[in-house]
Design a protein around this motif. Structure first.
Motif, short mmCIF file in Angstrom:
data_model
loop_
_atom_site.label_atom_id
_atom_site.label_comp_id
_atom_site.label_asym_id
_atom_site.label_seq_id
_atom_site.Cartn_x
_atom_site.Cartn_y
_atom_site.Cartn_z
N TYR A 175 -32.56 23.91 10.34
CA TYR A 175 -33.76 24.61 9.88
C TYR A 175 -34.77 24.76 11.00
CZ TYR A 175 -31.84 24.22 5.21
OH TYR A 175 -31.02 24.33 4.11
N ASN A 176 -35.25 25.99 11.17
CA ASN A 176 -36.23 26.37 12.20
C ASN A 176 -35.70 26.21 13.63
OD1 ASN A 176 -38.40 26.92 10.32
ND2 ASN A 176 -38.57 24.70 10.04
N ASN A 177 -34.40 26.20 13.77
CA ASN A 177 -33.81 26.00 15.10
C ASN A 177 -32.64 26.97 15.30
OD1 ASN A 177 -33.05 24.87 17.62
ND2 ASN A 177 -31.53 23.59 16.56
N PHE A 178 -32.84 27.93 16.21
CA PHE A 178 -31.83 28.94 16.50
C PHE A 178 -31.17 28.68 17.84
CE2 PHE A 178 -34.61 31.27 13.58
CZ PHE A 178 -33.70 31.94 12.78
N SER A 179 -29.94 29.14 17.97
CA SER A 179 -29.27 29.21 19.27
C SER A 179 -28.76 30.62 19.47
CB SER A 179 -28.11 28.21 19.35
OG SER A 179 -27.05 28.62 18.50
N TYR A 180 -28.75 31.06 20.72
CA TYR A 180 -28.15 32.35 21.07
C TYR A 180 -27.03 32.05 22.05
CZ TYR A 180 -27.53 37.02 23.03
OH TYR A 180 -26.99 38.21 23.45
N ASN A 181 -25.80 32.08 21.53
CA ASN A 181 -24.66 31.62 22.31
C ASN A 181 -23.42 32.43 21.99
OD1 ASN A 181 -25.82 29.34 23.73
ND2 ASN A 181 -25.88 28.25 21.76
N ASP A 182 -22.37 32.14 22.74
CA ASP A 182 -21.05 32.69 22.42
C ASP A 182 -20.48 31.96 21.21
OD1 ASP A 182 -20.53 34.67 24.50
OD2 ASP A 182 -20.56 32.98 25.89
N VAL A 183 -19.95 32.74 20.28
CA VAL A 183 -19.26 32.20 19.12
C VAL A 183 -17.96 32.99 18.95
CG1 VAL A 183 -21.42 31.54 17.97
CG2 VAL A 183 -20.38 33.76 17.48
N PRO A 184 -16.99 32.47 18.21
CA PRO A 184 -15.74 33.22 18.01
C PRO A 184 -16.00 34.54 17.30
CG PRO A 184 -15.46 30.92 17.39
CD PRO A 184 -16.93 31.12 17.60
N ASP A 185 -15.25 35.57 17.67
CA ASP A 185 -15.33 36.83 16.95
C ASP A 185 -14.95 36.60 15.49
OD1 ASP A 185 -15.89 37.94 19.38
OD2 ASP A 185 -14.10 39.19 19.50
N PRO A 186 -15.57 37.33 14.57
CA PRO A 186 -15.23 37.13 13.15
C PRO A 186 -13.80 37.56 12.85
CG PRO A 186 -16.71 39.00 13.41
CD PRO A 186 -16.64 38.33 14.74
N VAL A 187 -13.19 36.86 11.94
CA VAL A 187 -11.86 37.23 11.46
C VAL A 187 -12.03 38.28 10.37
CG1 VAL A 187 -9.79 36.40 10.29
CG2 VAL A 187 -10.94 34.95 11.98
N TYR A 188 -11.25 39.35 10.44
CA TYR A 188 -11.32 40.35 9.38
C TYR A 188 -9.95 40.52 8.74
CZ TYR A 188 -9.46 43.70 12.84
OH TYR A 188 -8.69 44.34 13.77
N GLY A 189 -9.96 40.69 7.41
CA GLY A 189 -8.72 40.75 6.66
C GLY A 189 -8.15 42.14 6.53
N ASP A 190 -7.10 42.25 5.76
CA ASP A 190 -6.40 43.53 5.60
C ASP A 190 -7.26 44.60 4.94
OD1 ASP A 190 -4.22 42.31 6.72
OD2 ASP A 190 -3.18 41.95 4.81
N ASP A 191 -8.24 44.17 4.11
CA ASP A 191 -9.10 45.11 3.39
C ASP A 191 -10.49 45.22 3.99
OD1 ASP A 191 -7.12 45.65 1.34
OD2 ASP A 191 -7.57 43.63 0.57
N ASP A 192 -10.64 44.69 5.19
CA ASP A 192 -11.94 44.63 5.85
C ASP A 192 -12.00 45.55 7.07
OD1 ASP A 192 -12.50 42.58 4.04
OD2 ASP A 192 -11.89 41.02 5.46
#
Length: 345
Positions: free
Chosen positions: A9-26
């Motif tokens: 809470y009240n604490n952000f980071s701006y960093n590299d994260v894994p790309d989101p996984v998207y499914g067959d209907d996404d």
């Protein structure tokens, strides 16, 4: 990918994260613009209970399709799109009855209330079910398209009240949704709109965007509204969601009048039961939006709902933590802040 993550809470980071996984209907969307919503501000400090860290927030967004799942045939890479903030299942009784905003399995993008976690669009990429996508009109910029979600909420809240034509209306709260509600009321035929707020700058903006009168909220507000409307407004829209503003909305409404309740900051409020009963008022709850996206896109594109005047700044996603802090602490007058991935600037 780069993302702005609420780590605690009240604490952000701006960093590299894994790309989101998207499914067959996404589809995988490369984000161009994402607005900071008031609900994100209430989420960052834990007060709403709906952004349990760690979470990538952000649901007011637009961008281009990067790639599609194998079952997606109506969209292609490069399409300019926005998306509903609600992921509805399309299978429950409410969805089958055309009430997708009340879906039994509803999830909200950029939200983690504990029962689920759905990362959002304060990132370079976001995964979205294809069924909630909307194509952008050619004339609409990505920044303007980022307003379609709040505009749809305003339209839904106003449309909950039938027969608005030639009615007098009061809007309690001239923040972002209130300013859009004012414009929606005018579009749907309200003859006179009165804005009420504690902030003079917001009231000035309300007048710019179509309010006929703008009143600073104080102990004389109810008396003034009854004088201006000859006994109370036909319609009142409450967009704050606190005991004081709910009671003000009820007191401002004429006998037999209607109130649409959009705001919901407080889970419980004081309720003047006798006044509602003896005045025979009708109250309409309004949850999110329900199919208003196409209309919202068209109204923004043709200028019937003006949003560009509401953009305070467009800033890189990497500066998001600082801007969240400014909004949270009300350090300066800001309406809508739009964040863009640094590589989109």
């Amino acid at each position: 990918m780069k993302a702005l993550t609420l780590e605690s809470y009240n604490n952000f980071s701006y960093n590299d994260v894994p790309d989101p996984v998207y499914g067959d209907d996404d589809v995988l969307i490369r984000v161009n613009s994402c607005g900071i919503c008031g609900s994100d501000i209430h989420g960052m400090d834990g007060s709403s209970g709906r952004r349990i860290p760690p979470i990538i927030m952000g649901h007011e967004a637009s961008g281009t399709i990067e790639s599609v799942g194998k079952n997606v045939h109506s969209w292609k890479s490069g399409d300019r799109v926005t998306f509903d903030s609600t992921i509805y299942c399309g299978k429950c009784d409410y969805c089958n009855n055309g009430q997708v905003n009340l879906c039994e399995n509803r999830r909200v993008i950029g939200v983690s209330p504990g029962s689920y976690k759905q990362n959002g669009a304060f990132a370079e990429l976001v995964s979205i079910p294809a069924r909630i996508l909307y194509k952008l009109p050619e004339s609409l910029s990505f920044e303007e398209a980022a307003f379609v979600e709040p505009v749809s909420i305003a339209l839904h809240g106003v449309k909950r009240i039938p027969n608005l034509k030639s009615k007098t209306a009061v809007v309690i709260g001239a923040g972002m949704i209130g300013l859009l509600v004012i414009q929606a009321l005018k579009f749907y035929g309200a003859s006179r709109v009165i804005a009420v707020d504690l902030d003079e700058a917001k009231l000035l903006k309300a007048k710019e965007l179509g309010a006929d009168e703008a009143l600073l909220s104080n102990e004389e507000t109810v008396t003034k509204i009854h004088q201006l409307t000859n006994g109370g407004a036909d319609v009142t829209i409450e967009v704050v969601g606190m005991s004081a503003t709910l009671n003000l909305a009820i007191q401002c409404t004429s006998k037999g009048g209607s109130i649409s309740l959009i705001g919901n900051i407080e889970p419980k409020t004081e309720f003047p039961l006798q006044l509602v009963v003896t005045q025979e008022l009708t109250l309409y709850g309004s949850c999110s939006s329900n199919g208003e996206y196409e209309e919202a896109l068209n109204l923004i594109a043709n200028g019937k709902i003006r949003v560009r005047e509401l953009i305070t700044c467009i800033a890189p996603l990497s500066s998001g933590a600082e801007l969240f802090s400014k909004l949270y602490n009300s350090e300066e007058e800001m309406f809508k802040v739009i964040l863009r991935p640094d590589n989109e600037l």
